[in-house]
Design an enzyme around this catalytic site. Sequence first.
Site, PDB file in Angstrom:
ATOM      1  N   ILE A 159       0.857  -1.188   0.000  1.00 24.67           N
ATOM      2  CA  ILE A 159       0.000   0.000   0.000  1.00 24.67           C
ATOM      3  C   ILE A 159       0.895   1.241   0.000  1.00 24.67           C
ATOM      4  O   ILE A 159       1.040   1.925   1.009  1.00 24.67           O
ATOM      5  CB  ILE A 159      -0.963   0.029   1.208  1.00 24.67           C
ATOM      6  CG1 ILE A 159      -1.751  -1.272   1.326  1.00 24.67           C
ATOM      7  CG2 ILE A 159      -1.937   1.209   1.073  1.00 24.67           C
ATOM      8  CD1 ILE A 159      -2.624  -1.348   2.566  1.00 24.67           C
ATOM      9  N   PRO A 160       1.529   1.526  -1.148  1.00 24.79           N
ATOM     10  CA  PRO A 160       2.321   2.752  -1.206  1.00 24.79           C
ATOM     11  C   PRO A 160       1.398   3.958  -1.050  1.00 24.79           C
ATOM     12  O   PRO A 160       0.270   3.947  -1.549  1.00 24.79           O
ATOM     13  CB  PRO A 160       2.966   2.701  -2.592  1.00 24.79           C
ATOM     14  CG  PRO A 160       2.177   1.728  -3.376  1.00 24.79           C
ATOM     15  CD  PRO A 160       1.534   0.799  -2.402  1.00 24.79           C
ATOM     16  N   HIS A 161       1.866   4.971  -0.348  1.00 19.98           N
ATOM     17  CA  HIS A 161       1.006   6.129  -0.091  1.00 19.98           C
ATOM     18  C   HIS A 161       1.840   7.384   0.104  1.00 19.98           C
ATOM     19  O   HIS A 161       3.017   7.305   0.455  1.00 19.98           O
ATOM     20  CB  HIS A 161       0.118   5.893   1.131  1.00 19.98           C
ATOM     21  CG  HIS A 161       0.871   5.501   2.357  1.00 19.98           C
ATOM     22  ND1 HIS A 161       1.284   4.203   2.596  1.00 19.98           N
ATOM     23  CD2 HIS A 161       1.311   6.229   3.411  1.00 19.98           C
ATOM     24  CE1 HIS A 161       1.921   4.151   3.750  1.00 19.98           C
ATOM     25  NE2 HIS A 161       1.971   5.380   4.261  1.00 19.98           N
ATOM     26  N   ALA A 162       1.181   8.506  -0.143  1.00 18.81           N
ATOM     27  CA  ALA A 162       1.850   9.795   0.011  1.00 18.81           C
ATOM     28  C   ALA A 162       0.788  10.881   0.136  1.00 18.81           C
ATOM     29  O   ALA A 162      -0.369  10.684  -0.240  1.00 18.81           O
ATOM     30  CB  ALA A 162       2.738  10.084  -1.193  1.00 18.81           C
ATOM     31  N   LEU A 164      -2.300   4.960  -2.506  1.00 18.38           N
ATOM     32  CA  LEU A 164      -3.191   5.957  -1.924  1.00 18.38           C
ATOM     33  C   LEU A 164      -2.509   7.316  -1.898  1.00 18.38           C
ATOM     34  O   LEU A 164      -1.380   7.439  -1.432  1.00 18.38           O
ATOM     35  CB  LEU A 164      -3.557   5.541  -0.493  1.00 18.38           C
ATOM     36  CG  LEU A 164      -4.560   6.412   0.231  1.00 18.38           C
ATOM     37  CD1 LEU A 164      -5.958   6.188  -0.337  1.00 18.38           C
ATOM     38  CD2 LEU A 164      -4.548   6.084   1.713  1.00 18.38           C
TER      39      LEU A 164
END
Length: 155
Positions: free
Chosen positions: A65-68, A103
Amino acid sequence: MNDFSDMLRPDAVLTGMVAANKKAVLHHVATLAADIVEGDAKSIADRLIAREKLGSTGFGGGVAIPHAKLDGLTQITAVFARLAQAIDFQAVDDLPVDLVFMLLSPTDAGAVHLKALARISRRLRDKLFLDKLRGAGSTDALYALFTADAVRDAA
């Protein structure tokens, strides 16, 4: 709530993505996200890569779940990709990743961002749901799995 239609659009779901490594995956989902949010793909990829440097977002079971957080966003936006071939994502369980739920949140979305991450991670820990994602035959079927509550409520 298992419905992700508030953050995931049908055109933000990919299947059969080919990527040689984690960085390539992040660039690919950033490019798709840039089209959706009318942003800069390189800036998005740079933010995702910077977050990965803090620790892998590969949380196990073949899922990441890569997110920034991004300036200028007005709402949480997601991209889901099922990879053609699992890749090393330096996940906590050392298993390769084949399901990626990216996300992006507005920079001021502190608690909302955390709640969205928790909601996604809860759903993606469900082994039966993961089996369905891996077995879905099309992007439409994948999107339907993520929006099952919305479809059921509409009936």
